[in-house]
Motif scaffolding. Structure first.
Motif, PDB file in Angstrom:
ATOM      1  N   ILE A  97       0.843  -1.213   0.000  1.00 22.50           N
ATOM      2  CA  ILE A  97       0.000   0.000   0.000  1.00 22.50           C
ATOM      3  C   ILE A  97       0.869   1.251   0.000  1.00 22.50           C
ATOM      4  CG2 ILE A  97      -1.631   1.361   1.373  1.00 22.50           C
ATOM      5  CD1 ILE A  97      -2.910  -1.310   2.232  1.00 22.50           C
ATOM      6  N   VAL A  98       1.912   1.281   0.848  1.00 24.69           N
ATOM      7  CA  VAL A  98       2.808   2.439   0.951  1.00 24.69           C
ATOM      8  C   VAL A  98       3.478   2.716  -0.391  1.00 24.69           C
ATOM      9  CG1 VAL A  98       4.917   3.330   1.998  1.00 24.69           C
ATOM     10  CG2 VAL A  98       3.201   2.171   3.413  1.00 24.69           C
ATOM     11  N   ILE A  99       4.012   1.621  -1.012  1.00 22.76           N
ATOM     12  CA  ILE A  99       4.679   1.781  -2.311  1.00 22.76           C
ATOM     13  C   ILE A  99       3.692   2.305  -3.353  1.00 22.76           C
ATOM     14  CG2 ILE A  99       5.796   0.527  -4.210  1.00 22.76           C
ATOM     15  CD1 ILE A  99       7.019  -1.327  -2.047  1.00 22.76           C
ATOM     16  N   GLY A 100       2.495   1.795  -3.314  1.00 23.37           N
ATOM     17  CA  GLY A 100       1.460   2.249  -4.251  1.00 23.37           C
ATOM     18  C   GLY A 100       1.140   3.728  -4.075  1.00 23.37           C
ATOM     19  N   ILE A 101       1.035   4.136  -2.816  1.00 22.29           N
ATOM     20  CA  ILE A 101       0.744   5.552  -2.530  1.00 22.29           C
ATOM     21  C   ILE A 101       1.857   6.444  -3.055  1.00 22.29           C
ATOM     22  CG2 ILE A 101       0.530   7.261  -0.685  1.00 22.29           C
ATOM     23  CD1 ILE A 101      -0.966   5.083   0.925  1.00 22.29           C
ATOM     24  N   ILE A 102       3.112   5.999  -2.819  1.00 19.79           N
ATOM     25  CA  ILE A 102       4.263   6.778  -3.291  1.00 19.79           C
ATOM     26  C   ILE A 102       4.239   6.902  -4.806  1.00 19.79           C
ATOM     27  CG2 ILE A 102       6.782   6.799  -3.496  1.00 19.79           C
ATOM     28  CD1 ILE A 102       6.881   5.484  -0.708  1.00 19.79           C
ATOM     29  N   ILE A 103       3.956   5.798  -5.501  1.00 14.08           N
ATOM     30  CA  ILE A 103       3.911   5.822  -6.971  1.00 14.08           C
ATOM     31  C   ILE A 103       2.810   6.746  -7.456  1.00 14.08           C
ATOM     32  CG2 ILE A 103       3.404   4.417  -9.020  1.00 14.08           C
ATOM     33  CD1 ILE A 103       4.784   2.077  -7.529  1.00 14.08           C
ATOM     34  N   ILE A 104       1.630   6.665  -6.802  1.00 19.64           N
ATOM     35  CA  ILE A 104       0.508   7.530  -7.191  1.00 19.64           C
ATOM     36  C   ILE A 104       0.863   9.001  -6.964  1.00 19.64           C
ATOM     37  CG2 ILE A 104      -1.853   8.200  -6.581  1.00 19.64           C
ATOM     38  CD1 ILE A 104      -2.355   5.196  -5.974  1.00 19.64           C
ATOM     39  N   ILE A 150       3.186  10.124  -9.616  1.00 25.46           N
ATOM     40  CA  ILE A 150       2.450  10.331 -10.869  1.00 25.46           C
ATOM     41  C   ILE A 150       1.663  11.634 -10.827  1.00 25.46           C
ATOM     42  CG2 ILE A 150       0.547   9.425 -12.291  1.00 25.46           C
ATOM     43  CD1 ILE A 150       1.530   6.599 -11.498  1.00 25.46           C
ATOM     44  N   LEU A 151       0.995  11.916  -9.691  1.00 22.44           N
ATOM     45  CA  LEU A 151       0.216  13.153  -9.548  1.00 22.44           C
ATOM     46  C   LEU A 151       1.119  14.379  -9.625  1.00 22.44           C
ATOM     47  CD1 LEU A 151      -2.316  12.148  -6.728  1.00 22.44           C
ATOM     48  CD2 LEU A 151      -2.807  12.546  -9.155  1.00 22.44           C
ATOM     49  N   MET A 152       2.290  14.274  -8.983  1.00 20.68           N
ATOM     50  CA  MET A 152       3.228  15.404  -9.012  1.00 20.68           C
ATOM     51  C   MET A 152       3.709  15.675 -10.436  1.00 20.68           C
ATOM     52  SD  MET A 152       5.480  14.777  -5.550  1.00 20.68           S
ATOM     53  CE  MET A 152       6.612  16.100  -5.922  1.00 20.68           C
ATOM     54  N   VAL A 153       3.989  14.575 -11.146  1.00 17.37           N
ATOM     55  CA  VAL A 153       4.436  14.727 -12.534  1.00 17.37           C
ATOM     56  C   VAL A 153       3.337  15.371 -13.367  1.00 17.37           C
ATOM     57  CG1 VAL A 153       5.067  13.467 -14.627  1.00 17.37           C
ATOM     58  CG2 VAL A 153       6.107  12.855 -12.433  1.00 17.37           C
ATOM     59  N   ARG A 154       2.099  14.874 -13.178  1.00 20.29           N
ATOM     60  CA  ARG A 154       0.970  15.451 -13.915  1.00 20.29           C
ATOM     61  C   ARG A 154       0.790  16.936 -13.594  1.00 20.29           C
ATOM     62  NH1 ARG A 154      -3.874  10.914 -13.666  1.00 20.29           N
ATOM     63  NH2 ARG A 154      -2.958   9.458 -15.214  1.00 20.29           N
ATOM     64  N   ARG A 155       0.892  17.251 -12.299  1.00 24.40           N
ATOM     65  CA  ARG A 155       0.749  18.663 -11.898  1.00 24.40           C
ATOM     66  C   ARG A 155       1.871  19.517 -12.500  1.00 24.40           C
ATOM     67  NH1 ARG A 155      -0.849  18.154  -5.470  1.00 24.40           N
ATOM     68  NH2 ARG A 155      -3.000  17.394  -5.812  1.00 24.40           N
ATOM     69  N   TYR A 156       3.067  18.958 -12.507  1.00 21.02           N
ATOM     70  CA  TYR A 156       4.202  19.682 -13.088  1.00 21.02           C
ATOM     71  C   TYR A 156       3.967  19.940 -14.575  1.00 21.02           C
ATOM     72  CZ  TYR A 156       8.845  20.572 -14.969  1.00 21.02           C
ATOM     73  OH  TYR A 156       9.898  21.110 -15.639  1.00 21.02           O
ATOM     74  N   ILE A 157       3.480  18.862 -15.246  1.00 17.32           N
ATOM     75  CA  ILE A 157       3.203  19.013 -16.684  1.00 17.32           C
ATOM     76  C   ILE A 157       2.105  20.043 -16.906  1.00 17.32           C
ATOM     77  CG2 ILE A 157       2.293  17.807 -18.720  1.00 17.32           C
ATOM     78  CD1 ILE A 157       3.694  15.267 -17.640  1.00 17.32           C
ATOM     79  N   ALA A 158       1.043  19.984 -16.065  1.00 12.90           N
ATOM     80  CA  ALA A 158      -0.070  20.934 -16.192  1.00 12.90           C
ATOM     81  C   ALA A 158       0.402  22.368 -15.906  1.00 12.90           C
ATOM     82  CB  ALA A 158      -1.195  20.547 -15.238  1.00 12.90           C
TER      83      ALA A 158
END
Length: 405
Positions: free
Chosen positions: A28-35, A38-46
């Motif tokens: 669960i922890v690893i999944g949260i970190i990956i998510i 991904i969200l940070m990358v998306r926000r950066y791209i946006a």
């Protein structure tokens, strides 16, 4: 005999083992970190995309801003405190004739004289609005009259120019003003024609009388001697009067010189005798012998304008008083009438071009007079009480004994 055997190396190994519950939590922890990544990358791209859009809009706005500046009929220069040109529009080229490409410093504007550039450099270092200077420049399209206005904001922004210079074309306005001024002069000359003729009549009559007696008394040495002294003086008197009115009638520059103000006032007053008499106006003078350093033609024009205003303010007659007095390094010329006077609103609008309360007035007499006195280093002021009269106050630089006079 004993057998010697090789011993195999002994390796320690450790194996991590998790309980089923611990493995689930780690997943669960690893999944949260990956998510989160991904969200940070998306926000950066946006954010990067939005930033690019903002930059694009800024660039578009900047282009529109410069296009807007270029279509303005006023020349605009944005300067640093040192005189470096940070901003300029196309009207600068149209008004001054200077090629703006590569224009880096205010000192490169060779359409201005050295003294004008010094004034500009001095003004851009002093905070405050609307310091103005009128200049005349020669361009490929002809002579232009420009109004230069310097504005320096009190609150400076490091990303913006520290001073702005506005350049306005006043050639047409100056031409129209000069035309109206000349028309006003001609109208006043027509009104003064009776007084001019009267003043010319006296020396002409004297000359005529001597000429008529010459054939009878030519052998009389005493008469010939008297005639030879009187006739040249009367002819000189005629020439001076004619020249003074011609100088008033024609357009001319304000040439400064030293002259006797009392004599000028007396000369102008003589031409008004017929005009004032026909309006039942009495003229009183109290004049000191004073030398001033100014323009004879300029002061004559101002005095004629002020006397006409005084006469027109007294349709039923009255008294006009002209006096002079020395105040410090200035001579004050006062023209007072006991006519209709003015309201406070009228008094405040006197120097506005084309403002007039007269039915057939041009509204240029007082503005032109104010400009003349200002250019001569003096001041023009008015005091008035409705129903009691008006006093015109003309301050003129005097000639002091320290100047060698």
């Amino acid at each position: 005999m004993h057998d010697i055997g090789l011993k195999m190396p002994y390796f320690l190994s450790a194996t991590l083992t998790f309980k089923p519950s611990q493995s689930f939590i780690l997943g669960i922890v690893i999944g949260i970190i990956i998510i989160a990544v991904i969200l940070m990358v998306r926000r950066y791209i946006a954010a990067t995309s939005k930033l690019r859009k903002i930059e694009s809009k800024q660039e578009t706005f900047k282009n529109h801003y410069y296009q807007f500046l270029d279509v303005l009929p006023v020349g605009i220069l944005g300067l640093s405190q040192s005189g470096e040109i940070l901003l300029r529009n196309y009207s600068v080229k149209l008004l001054t004739g200077i090629e703006i490409q590569g224009l880096k410093d205010i000192k490169d504007m060779n359409c201005f004289t050295e003294s004008q550039l010094e004034w500009l450099i001095q003004q851009i270092k002093q905070p405050g609005p609307n310091r103005e200077m009128q200049v005349q420049i020669k361009t490929t399209t002809g002579i232009k009259m420009l109004l230069i206005s310097v504005n320096v904001p009190f609150d400076q922004d490091p990303d913006l120019p520290s001073a702005y210079v506005l350049i306005q074309d006043q050639t047409k306005e100056k031409s129209m003003s000069a035309l109206l001024q000349q028309q006003d002069k001609i109208e006043k000359m027509n009104q003064l024609s009776a007084g001019v003729v009267h003043e010319l009549k006296n020396p002409l009559s004297s000359i005529k009388g001597y000429i008529q007696m010459l054939d009878r008394r030519l052998e009389d040495p005493s008469f010939v001697k008297l005639a030879m002294s009187v006739l040249p003086a009367e002819i000189d008197r005629l020439i001076i009067m004619v020249e003074s009115m011609l100088n008033y009638a024609k357009p001319n520059a304000l040439k400064k010189e030293i002259f006797d103000l009392k004599k000028l006032v007396e000369d102008v007053s003589r031409f008004f005798k017929i005009e004032m008499s026909s309006h039942r106006i009495q003229l009183k003078t109290e004049l000191e012998d004073t030398l001033v350093f100014s323009s004879v033609n300029g002061i004559r024009q101002v005095l004629i304008n002020m006397l006409f205003n005084a006469v027109e303010a007294m349709p039923a007659g009255g008294i006009i008083e002209i006096s002079t007095k020395q105040v410090g390094n200035r001579v004050v010329l006062l023209v007072h009438d006991n006519g209709s006077g003015m309201t406070q609103d009228q008094l405040e609008r006197l120097v506005e071009p084309y403002y007039t309360t007269k039915e057939n007035g041009s509204g240029m007499g007082i503005p032109v007079s104010n400009q003349i006195i200002s250019e001569l280093g003096g001041q023009l002021g008015f005091e008035s009480v409705l129903g009691a009269g008006t006093t015109v106050i003309i301050e003129i630089p005097s000639v002091s004994s320290e100047e060698g006079i």
